[in-house]
Design an enzyme around this catalytic site. Sequence first.
Site, short mmCIF file in Angstrom:
data_model
loop_
_atom_site.label_atom_id
_atom_site.label_comp_id
_atom_site.label_asym_id
_atom_site.label_seq_id
_atom_site.Cartn_x
_atom_site.Cartn_y
_atom_site.Cartn_z
N TYR A 56 -3.50 16.25 -6.18
CA TYR A 56 -2.13 15.88 -5.43
C TYR A 56 -2.03 16.48 -3.81
CZ TYR A 56 -1.07 12.98 -9.26
OH TYR A 56 -1.20 11.90 -10.23
N ARG A 59 -3.81 14.28 -1.72
CA ARG A 59 -3.30 13.08 -1.59
C ARG A 59 -2.07 13.23 -0.50
NH1 ARG A 59 -6.71 12.61 -4.21
NH2 ARG A 59 -7.31 11.88 -2.09
N GLN A 89 5.85 0.78 -6.12
CA GLN A 89 4.93 1.56 -7.23
C GLN A 89 4.32 2.58 -6.48
OE1 GLN A 89 2.76 -1.24 -10.08
NE2 GLN A 89 3.17 -2.56 -8.20
N HIS A 107 7.44 5.33 -9.78
CA HIS A 107 6.21 6.29 -10.12
C HIS A 107 6.53 7.49 -9.65
CE1 HIS A 107 3.85 2.44 -11.21
NE2 HIS A 107 4.66 2.76 -12.14
N THR A 174 0.55 -5.95 -4.46
CA THR A 174 0.44 -5.30 -5.85
C THR A 174 -0.51 -6.43 -6.67
OG1 THR A 174 1.59 -4.83 -7.83
CG2 THR A 174 2.61 -6.36 -6.50
N ASN A 200 -5.51 -11.10 -2.15
CA ASN A 200 -6.05 -11.63 -3.16
C ASN A 200 -5.10 -12.31 -4.10
OD1 ASN A 200 -8.63 -10.31 -2.55
ND2 ASN A 200 -7.12 -8.32 -3.10
#
Length: 234
Positions: A56, A59, A89, A107, A174, A200
Site C-alpha cells: 500500500y 500504491r 470502488q 472500499h 467498472t 469494454n
Amino acid sequence: MSGKKKLVVFTGAGVSADSGIGTFRDEDGLWAKYRIEDVCTPEALALNRAQVLEFYNMRRRELLSKESNAGHYAIKELENYFDVHIITQNIDDLHERAGSTNILHLHGELRKLRSSADGNLVYPIEGWEQDPEARCVKGSLLRPFVVFFGESVPMFEPAVKIVSGADIFVVAGTSLAVYPAASLVRYVREDIKVYVVDPNTPDISGIRNEIEIIKMNSAEGLPLLAEKLKEGAV
C-alpha cells in the site's frame, strides 16, 4: 440542493486508469503481479504485516504522482446542474482533487489509515509511507483504510440508499464484476435511465433499466456525456 435532479455516478478502476493509476484486474494489472492472498486479506496482514504495508505504500506513492483527469473534472462540473453523488470502488482521492464534494468510497481510502481494532478510528496519512509502528489513540496498530477481501463492506448500505433515490444513474469505468458493489445497479428505480461509459462491455445483465452505452474511456466519454446531461438540465 432543492430543485436539482439527483445524479448518481458509480465509478470504478477505469476512471483512475485514465490518470495512469494501475488497475487490478486487467491482463497486466496488479493481480497479475501480486497474489491477493499475500497483500489484500486480513490473514496477510496478520502473517506478513510488512509486506502488506509495503504494497500500500507503493500504491500511495504512485497515487501522489498522478493527477485527476478530464473524466473526474466532468463529474465535478455537473455539480452546477445536478445534485451529484459519487459512489466509487476506487481507493484513490482523484475525485476529491478534482473538487467533487459528495463522494462515498465503498472500499476505503488509500490516503487514510485506521485502527486495527476499531474501524471507526480513521486518520489521514501525510506522504506515502506508513510508519509500521503508528498506533491509534487506543494503542492498536494502524492499518490501511482499505476493505480487504473477505471483509464486509460497511458503506454498502449507505450506497444503496443513495442509488435508490437517483434520478439519473451513470456507471463509468467498472466491469460490474466485483460484489457486492456491482449489485448496486439493481437498486436503481426501474424508470430511471442508466448511462454506461466504458470502452469494454461490462456485465450489464443485472440492469433492467433502459441503458445507453458510450464505448469510450472515461476521460473521453464522461465529458461527452456531461455535455449531453447539461443540455437536458437547462
